[in-house]
Each structure stands twice: as C-alpha cells, then as structure tokens.
Design a protein around this motif. Structure first.
Motif, PDB file in Angstrom:
ATOM      1  N   TYR A 195       1.011  -1.501   0.065  1.00 56.40           N
ATOM      2  CA  TYR A 195      -0.248   0.506   0.190  1.00 56.40           C
ATOM      3  C   TYR A 195       0.534   1.448   0.332  1.00 56.40           C
ATOM      4  CZ  TYR A 195      -3.164   4.154   1.839  1.00 56.40           C
ATOM      5  OH  TYR A 195      -3.815   4.546   1.812  1.00 56.40           O
ATOM      6  N   ASN A 196       2.181   1.134   0.669  1.00 59.11           N
ATOM      7  CA  ASN A 196       2.809   3.091   1.038  1.00 59.11           C
ATOM      8  C   ASN A 196       3.457   2.871  -0.185  1.00 59.11           C
ATOM      9  OD1 ASN A 196       2.141   2.904   3.532  1.00 59.11           O
ATOM     10  ND2 ASN A 196       3.215   1.947   4.468  1.00 59.11           N
ATOM     11  N   GLU A 197       3.850   2.352  -0.654  1.00 60.68           N
ATOM     12  CA  GLU A 197       4.244   1.874  -1.922  1.00 60.68           C
ATOM     13  C   GLU A 197       3.781   2.651  -3.628  1.00 60.68           C
ATOM     14  OE1 GLU A 197       7.937   1.523  -5.264  1.00 60.68           O
ATOM     15  OE2 GLU A 197       7.022   1.291  -3.017  1.00 60.68           O
ATOM     16  N   SER A 198       1.903   1.746  -3.730  1.00 60.53           N
ATOM     17  CA  SER A 198       1.439   2.262  -4.034  1.00 60.53           C
ATOM     18  C   SER A 198       0.594   4.236  -4.525  1.00 60.53           C
ATOM     19  CB  SER A 198       0.099   1.553  -4.298  1.00 60.53           C
ATOM     20  OG  SER A 198      -0.635   2.096  -3.257  1.00 60.53           O
ATOM     21  N   ILE A 199       1.656   4.476  -2.614  1.00 52.70           N
ATOM     22  CA  ILE A 199       0.666   5.531  -1.820  1.00 52.70           C
ATOM     23  C   ILE A 199       1.950   6.700  -2.637  1.00 52.70           C
ATOM     24  CG2 ILE A 199       0.346   7.114  -1.085  1.00 52.70           C
ATOM     25  CD1 ILE A 199      -2.513   6.055  -1.607  1.00 52.70           C
ATOM     26  N   ARG A 200       3.561   6.055  -1.950  1.00 51.74           N
ATOM     27  CA  ARG A 200       4.479   6.824  -2.779  1.00 51.74           C
ATOM     28  C   ARG A 200       5.255   7.396  -3.468  1.00 51.74           C
ATOM     29  NH1 ARG A 200       7.023   4.348   2.990  1.00 51.74           N
ATOM     30  NH2 ARG A 200       5.483   5.456   4.781  1.00 51.74           N
ATOM     31  N   HIS A 201       5.330   6.029  -4.514  1.00 50.72           N
ATOM     32  CA  HIS A 201       5.551   6.365  -5.836  1.00 50.72           C
ATOM     33  C   HIS A 201       4.343   5.172  -6.788  1.00 50.72           C
ATOM     34  CE1 HIS A 201       8.844   6.528  -3.876  1.00 50.72           C
ATOM     35  NE2 HIS A 201       8.819   5.129  -2.791  1.00 50.72           N
ATOM     36  N   LYS A 202       3.876   5.976  -6.884  1.00 54.32           N
ATOM     37  CA  LYS A 202       2.417   5.242  -7.665  1.00 54.32           C
ATOM     38  C   LYS A 202       3.051   4.927  -8.964  1.00 54.32           C
ATOM     39  CE  LYS A 202      -0.372   8.565  -6.822  1.00 54.32           C
ATOM     40  NZ  LYS A 202       0.322   9.989  -6.189  1.00 54.32           N
TER      41      LYS A 202
END
Length: 308
Positions: A8-15
C-alpha cells in the motif's frame, strides 16, 4: 499485514513506478512510457501512449503461455439443466469467429454494440468479440423493461444490439425479442443491426435483413485483435436509474486491465489455473469485471452461473 502495508505504501508514495510494474504483467502491443498524465480536459489517464487489447490478454496471450487446453469458462445452468466447458483455445476460436461476423456487418473500432443477454456463454463471447475488434459494448441487464433499455440505447447510440431469444426465471421463459423491439420502437436512435442467439431452434422469426441469428455470424474465419490505445473505451455500464437518468460509467482497456489483474492476485488471492466464481450478472460491473475479464486476464477458470 506487513506485506499489505508495504504494498500500500509503495502504491501511494511511488504510484507511477508501482503501476508501471503492474502494467508490465500484461501483454502490450506497445509498452507504455507515459504512465500517468492529464488530458486536455484535466482528467487523469493511465498509460496514455500504450497500445493493447484486453481480449488478446484474456485469450491469445493465455494460449501463448501454454493454457490453450485449460478450461477458461464453465457454464452452469440449473434452470435449464445444462453444463458446458470451454477451453481457452475453444473460447478464443468462438470469439474470433464471432468478431469476424461482427466485422462482416460493418462493425469495427469505435462503434458501439449494446449487449442485452442472459447469463449464457454467448454473452461472454459477444463481449470479448466486441473488445477484440475495438468496439465499445454497453451491457444492459437482460430482461430490463423496454423503457429502461430504450434510455440506454439513446445514450449509447449503438450500431448493433446483441440479445437472445429468452431469459429464464425459475421455470418461466422471458422472451427478449419483444422487449428489444419495443425498446427500439420507443428509442429515438435505431440500431441498424439486431443479433439474436436462438436458445431454442426457430424461437424467433428473424427478417435476415437487419435481424440475424447469432450462430450465422460465427464465421469460418478468425478476426485478428485490433490494437487500441490504453485509454480507448472498452465498455459502458449504466447506473440503475433509480435516482434519475442512468449514468454511463466508462472503462478503458489499459488501466482497467492492469487494476483487474492486480486485484485478482492481491485482493482475492487467486492463482492462474484456479477456478474463480463471482455470483453476479454481466449486466452489472461486478459480473463484467470478475466473471469475464478479471479471471481470464489472470489465467483462471471462470464460472457463468444461470441460477434460479
């Protein structure tokens, strides 16, 4: 939970890099370089310069990966006492044959084809055939009242409508052609081509001028997949209309395919080769996404259930 949080964090920070990696899990005719952009109206678009075709990813690509003999579709109909199974190779041939039939009637990329069918394999074949040639397919729940169908015909402006002789509710047959004819009579827009799958031989009387038998359009040739832009429209599904005029929700080829394949693995834990069943109708978005496109994109076996 830790894996979910990291994903989830990866999808938000580095979409952009995140979704570029997910898109790489699909077969593209032209790999996208422009991952996230805005069009001239300020709307965000995914993979705008990419070219693909969702029907190719669902069928041809799966066969290329060795799934030709795997069952792609199970049709289970307790109301008619019928079960059928279609391998990926068998389904691809039927879809490509019907796509050739649609092309023979002048239907092609960018044209709109309304699908008004019960939960039978021919509905899936029609959907995938439209996608294969780049036609847009609004799906309307089979059995909807003529006025509701007419509203959607006027909005979608289809070149053709694909239907069936009847749907089944418990032990009762609901004739569809009379509903289609009434809807077209009411609608301002008149589709130039009507196609009916005959569930019982000669159930409907067709004029063969602008009314055709579904099986007659299964030509002895296979239409190739038409490359389309990621942002080209795949289908339109309408809201129920209970709070006003039905609103058409648009799905595209590229972003939709990427999100669906991702969800099959990470939301539902499905693996290629497994059986996936969604208890819905293809006239609703759940049915479109998780009976037809999602499972086939992911190499699963999907189930069309015509229940009581």
């Amino acid at each position: 939970m830790e894996k979910y949080t990291a994903l989830y964090n990866e999808s938000i920070r580095h979409k952009e890099s995140f979704w570029a990696a997910q898109a790489a899990n699909l077969r593209w005719f032209k790999q996208p370089q422009n991952i996230l952009s805005k069009n001239e109206h300020g709307f965000y678009r995914w993979f705008a310069d990419g070219e693909m075709n969702i029907a190719y990813c669902c069928l041809d690509w799966q066969i290329e990966q060795g799934r030709g003999n795997q069952i792609a579709l199970i049709y289970d109909s307790p109301v008619t006492g019928t079960q059928q199974k279609f391998s990926y190779s068998e389904l691809k041939k039927l879809v490509a044959n019907f796509a050739a039939g649609l092309k023979s009637k002048g239907i092609g990329k960018g044209d709109t084809v309304v699908i008004y069918m019960p939960m039978i394999p021919q509905a899936a074949i029609a959907m995938l055939a439209c996608a294969r040639i780049g036609a847009i397919h609004p799906a309307v729940l089979g059995g909807f009242a003529p006025h509701e169908l007419a509203m959607r015909i006027d909005d979608a402006q289809p070149k053709a409508i694909i239907s069936a002789s009847y749907g089944v509710e418990f032990d009762k047959q609901i004739p569809y052609k009379v509903l289609v004819d009434k809807a077209i009579e009411e609608a301002k827009h008149k589709p130039s081509c009507k196609i009916f799958f005959q569930r019982s031989q000669n159930f409907d009387t067709l004029n063969h001028t602008n009314e055709f038998d579904f099986n007659d359009l299964l030509l002895n040739e296979e239409a190739a997949c038409t490359p389309v832009l990621s942002t080209d429209t795949l289908y339109i599904l309408y809201t129920s209309g209970t709070t006003g005029t039905p609103k058409g929700i648009v799905r595209d080829h590229g972003g939709y395919s990427t999100a669906l394949k991702f969800s099959m693995q990470h939301f539902y834990g499905a693996n290629p080769g497994e059986v996936f069943w969604a208890a819905s109708d293809v006239g609703w978005v759940v049915g479109h996404s998780y009976i037809i496109y999602g499972p086939l994109l992911h190499g699963c076996t999907t189930v069309m259930y015509e229940g009581k």
